[in-house]
Design a protein around this motif. Structure first.
Motif, PDB file in Angstrom:
ATOM      1  N   HIS A  95       0.922  -1.174  -0.016  1.00 38.00           N
ATOM      2  CA  HIS A  95       0.013   0.180  -0.032  1.00 38.00           C
ATOM      3  C   HIS A  95       0.961   1.279   0.028  1.00 38.00           C
ATOM      4  CE1 HIS A  95      -3.458  -2.695   0.903  1.00 38.00           C
ATOM      5  NE2 HIS A  95      -4.461  -1.347   0.437  1.00 38.00           N
ATOM      6  N   ALA A 111       2.163   1.777  -3.569  1.00 38.07           N
ATOM      7  CA  ALA A 111       0.983   2.028  -4.341  1.00 38.07           C
ATOM      8  C   ALA A 111       0.988   3.550  -4.198  1.00 38.07           C
ATOM      9  CB  ALA A 111      -0.266   1.302  -4.215  1.00 38.07           C
ATOM     10  N   GLU A 112       1.012   4.256  -3.098  1.00 40.78           N
ATOM     11  CA  GLU A 112       0.600   5.648  -2.610  1.00 40.78           C
ATOM     12  C   GLU A 112       1.680   6.326  -3.277  1.00 40.78           C
ATOM     13  OE1 GLU A 112      -2.073   6.733  -1.507  1.00 40.78           O
ATOM     14  OE2 GLU A 112      -1.136   8.804  -2.047  1.00 40.78           O
ATOM     15  N   ARG A 132       1.698   6.802  -6.921  1.00 42.13           N
ATOM     16  CA  ARG A 132       0.484   7.580  -7.279  1.00 42.13           C
ATOM     17  C   ARG A 132       1.120   9.129  -7.315  1.00 42.13           C
ATOM     18  NH1 ARG A 132      -5.681   6.814  -5.760  1.00 42.13           N
ATOM     19  NH2 ARG A 132      -4.871   6.722  -3.394  1.00 42.13           N
ATOM     20  N   GLN A 133       2.060   9.502  -6.349  1.00 35.74           N
ATOM     21  CA  GLN A 133       2.869  10.699  -6.297  1.00 35.74           C
ATOM     22  C   GLN A 133       3.833  11.038  -7.539  1.00 35.74           C
ATOM     23  OE1 GLN A 133       1.560  12.480  -3.652  1.00 35.74           O
ATOM     24  NE2 GLN A 133       0.465  10.582  -2.924  1.00 35.74           N
ATOM     25  N   ARG A 168       3.204   4.712 -13.578  1.00 37.90           N
ATOM     26  CA  ARG A 168       1.774   4.489 -13.579  1.00 37.90           C
ATOM     27  C   ARG A 168       1.788   2.846 -12.857  1.00 37.90           C
ATOM     28  NH1 ARG A 168      -2.476   1.728 -15.890  1.00 37.90           N
ATOM     29  NH2 ARG A 168      -1.325   0.722 -17.494  1.00 37.90           N
ATOM     30  N   LEU A 169       0.965   2.704 -11.938  1.00 36.23           N
ATOM     31  CA  LEU A 169       0.855   1.429 -11.194  1.00 36.23           C
ATOM     32  C   LEU A 169      -0.115   0.639 -12.311  1.00 36.23           C
ATOM     33  CD1 LEU A 169       1.219  -0.436  -9.212  1.00 36.23           C
ATOM     34  CD2 LEU A 169      -0.828   0.256  -7.938  1.00 36.23           C
ATOM     35  N   LEU A 209      -6.543  -2.897  -3.746  1.00 34.40           N
ATOM     36  CA  LEU A 209      -5.778  -1.766  -4.369  1.00 34.40           C
ATOM     37  C   LEU A 209      -6.863  -1.319  -5.569  1.00 34.40           C
ATOM     38  CD1 LEU A 209      -2.216  -2.752  -4.430  1.00 34.40           C
ATOM     39  CD2 LEU A 209      -2.850  -0.923  -3.198  1.00 34.40           C
ATOM     40  N   TYR A 210      -7.279  -2.228  -6.184  1.00 39.99           N
ATOM     41  CA  TYR A 210      -8.243  -1.787  -7.524  1.00 39.99           C
ATOM     42  C   TYR A 210      -9.635  -1.124  -6.808  1.00 39.99           C
ATOM     43  CZ  TYR A 210     -11.303  -2.083 -11.371  1.00 39.99           C
ATOM     44  OH  TYR A 210     -12.192  -1.826 -12.482  1.00 39.99           O
ATOM     45  N   LYS A 249      -9.617   0.807  -4.208  1.00 35.62           N
ATOM     46  CA  LYS A 249      -9.026   1.954  -3.819  1.00 35.62           C
ATOM     47  C   LYS A 249      -8.924   2.847  -4.905  1.00 35.62           C
ATOM     48  CE  LYS A 249      -7.840   0.353   0.640  1.00 35.62           C
ATOM     49  NZ  LYS A 249      -7.130  -0.737   1.701  1.00 35.62           N
ATOM     50  N   TYR A 255      -6.454   2.822  -7.015  1.00 31.09           N
ATOM     51  CA  TYR A 255      -4.866   2.891  -7.428  1.00 31.09           C
ATOM     52  C   TYR A 255      -4.499   2.648  -8.949  1.00 31.09           C
ATOM     53  CZ  TYR A 255      -3.330   3.856  -2.702  1.00 31.09           C
ATOM     54  OH  TYR A 255      -3.329   4.015  -1.535  1.00 31.09           O
TER      55      TYR A 255
END
Lengths: 413, 413
Positions: free
Chosen positions: A177, A180-181, A184-185, A190-191, A224-225, A227, A229
């Protein structure tokens, strides 16, 4: 496979071939400098379609691992047979696959180092390749994010999930997690999915442990999906070496198809062997039982052909192949065929002929005293662990079942 | 070694290099896609001259075994440094050496098979190469005799003398006499010498057994000489791998110089290692004691450089090199240097950093918890058994002591 064989002049490449007076190349006419590595076209085709049929029947995508053969011609065959992508292990391997016309590449490894990033940036700049690689650390995410954003590019990354005592990859969900965060930054990243390699899990109850691990990775991906991401994309969910691909297909294949693209990545299946992968496949078949409707099975498609160069004492034959020519880390090469030049066809090598020692350029084969074997006879040997035989050769001979050479396939290690 | 580095474009060859903005190539500027194999120019030069000086001081000829590196540029260096011939292991290797301009070739193996004979016949037809190979059987002598006589050529052959339980070669003097007589009957052959490979003799008292064996081979050669089997020529008398070359020089070097050309054939010395050949060389030095006037000693000249790609749990680092990149049959690669891009220079890797597992494309390195190591750091690794690292690479980077790349040397496996 329909390409005309290129009839090459004498060269310094080992395994070089010279056409005979009729312009044909045949192992039985000794057109080839032995030792040489040969691949049976019919067995290759069998394996190619067996695994694609398996993936199709399980409703998973196939991204064959190309590291085994690193043979662009074989990558092309895999794509034509329906592979969704090609898996590779390094940036130079990815470039080789792209040069062979592969349009979707999954690099099942972290991308590390300036020169390797430059190779991938060059791929992305061409615009015709969809590329994904793995991440498992904040440091690497930051490096990649900076590198690709600076160049106005976006790199697809999958978070790798590992196991304690295993190889790469996050060890728990909270790490995943966090990564993944962090991705995103990074506007340069790209995840695109979640990756695992179950092959590092072994020991007693391996199948049970692997199922549990895979279910955990699947649940993490769905979490994760949910959420957001993966943005508007489906998440790639991928695992599988050549030993447990059935379990990966089982656990990943029944996942919500509107959220997930399940992908298996076996590599050795295309070549197969008479050693560790034959054993692994037997276990796959036992686990699949009657649930598998695919006819036939994988076949060992690779042999190394060599001469008997010396019969120095009773019971001992020395062959012209060694550690320079074939894998030896998962069992020694095994005599499969015996051929005496001038005869019509090879015969199966007796089980009593056994390679018991391998040196750099020679192998020692035990034979019964009085065995019908002469200096100049040819032995075709099966091997175990095709990857480490392939990387000893710059060129392989693709043969028909009558031992005629129908193509020469270059490797790009 | 003075050639300008060729600044190659990005390529799919592993270890590919890209010059930086100043046009230089440096490992420290990450110009190279790692993993990559590198050879230190200064250590290579040291080894080159150390062994040539040794051979000169012992009054034996040096015919370095080229199978280790199969690098034409290194063959040329060995010739320029005074090598009498180049030893090779197969017909394609011999052709590669001839293509590199080597004019005297000793193929320390039997020449078997039509395509291999064709390669050598092609060499002889060019007229500028002196070629010798081994024989140890009547069948092979007849095959070779017919093949070369039919083509109006004469092939130089050495009779190989082996040991019971060893590899190729006659097991006793009477066999050798029979073969010498048989060669004399073949107008397509000329007996040019006697060969042995003492490296197959081991166990307790190996040195003593080897001295006894070598003396026997020398006496046989003188006996055959006295019987006129070498015609008007001196007999080549040759032995020696990289572990016992001192004993071969000792026993063969004091033989009648008007009848014999004594030749040693070490190969690994040029590259050396931090494993089995380092140990063998220590024993050579102990045996030589004060009798050796050559200063210095052999140095390990080869490293494989790789990245730290993952630090997945305390105490564990995963490196981007595997069985695809280096030898693993005589000890695992050993961390020698640690470098963090941006720093001025590498530092020695702590002894506590140890590779404990190697896979196809990865290695696992044990580190103390809290070790100062980051993803993206570089580890330079020494190896054991250079032959099996070399054959994993199509190109090696020759570096200066400041890690600048001064040449790229192609291999021809």
């Amino acid at each position: 496979m329909n390409q005309k064989p290129s009839l090459r002049p004498l060269s310094a490449t080992k395994g070089a071939a010279t056409p005979d007076t009729e312009g044909t190349l045949s192992l039985l006419h000794e057109s080839v400098s032995l030792p040489a590595a040969v691949v049976y076209r019919s067995r290759l085709a069998n394996n190619l379609h067996w695994m694609q049929d398996f993936a199709d029947s399980q409703r998973v995508k196939l991204a064959p691992h190309g590291k085994t053969t690193m043979t662009p011609h074989f990558f092309q065959l895999q794509r034509e047979a329906g592979a969704w992508a090609q898996t590779l292990a390094s940036a130079p391997q990815a470039v080789a696959a792209a040069n062979a016309g592969i349009e979707r590449i999954l690099m099942a490894n972290q991308l590390v180092g300036k020169a390797n990033m430059a190779l991938i940036s060059g791929l992305l700049a061409k615009g015709d390749v969809e590329f994904h690689c793995l991440v498992d650390s904040a440091d690497n995410i930051d490096e990649l994010g900076n590198y690709f954003h600076t160049r106005g590019q976006v790199l697809n990354v999958l978070i790798e999930i590992g196991v304690t005592g295993g190889r790469c990859g996050c060890r728990d969900e909270s790490q995943a997690h966090e990564l993944a965060e962090r991705i995103r930054q990074q506007p340069g990243l790209r995840l695109s999915g979640i990756e695992t390699y179950e092959g590092v899990i072994g020991g007693a109850d391996a199948a049970k442990k692997i199922r549990t691990h895979l279910a955990r990775v699947r649940d993490l991906t769905l979490d994760l999906y949910s959420k957001g991401y993966f943005g508007e994309h489906k998440a790639i969910l991928t695992g599988a070496g050549s030993a447990w691909y059935d379990l990966v297909a089982e656990v990943f294949g029944d996942t919500d198809a509107d959220k997930i693209i399940p992908v298996i990545r076996p590599g050795c299946y295309l070549i197969h062997d008479k050693g560790i992968y034959m054993q692994a496949q037997q276990q796959v078949r036992e686990r699949l039982g009657d649930s598998c409707s695919i006819g036939g099975d994988l076949q060992s498609a690779l042999e190394v052909w060599a001469y008997v160069q010396s019969l120095p004492e009773p019971g001992l034959a020395i062959l012209t192949l060694g550690k320079r020519d074939c894998a030896f880390d998962a069992g020694l090469p095994q005599p499969a065929l015996h051929f005496r030049p001038g005869q019509e066809a090879p015969t199966p090598a007796p089980d009593t002929w056994q390679v018991f020692h391998i040196m750099d350029q020679h192998s020692a084969m035990k034979i019964p005293e009085g065995a019908d074997l002469k200096v100049g006879d040819i032995i075709a040997l099966s091997t175990s662990h095709p990857c480490l035989t392939f990387d000893k050769w710059r060129e392989l001979h693709v043969i028909d079942d009558d031992y005629t050479i129908v193509a020469q396939a270059e490797t790009c290690f």
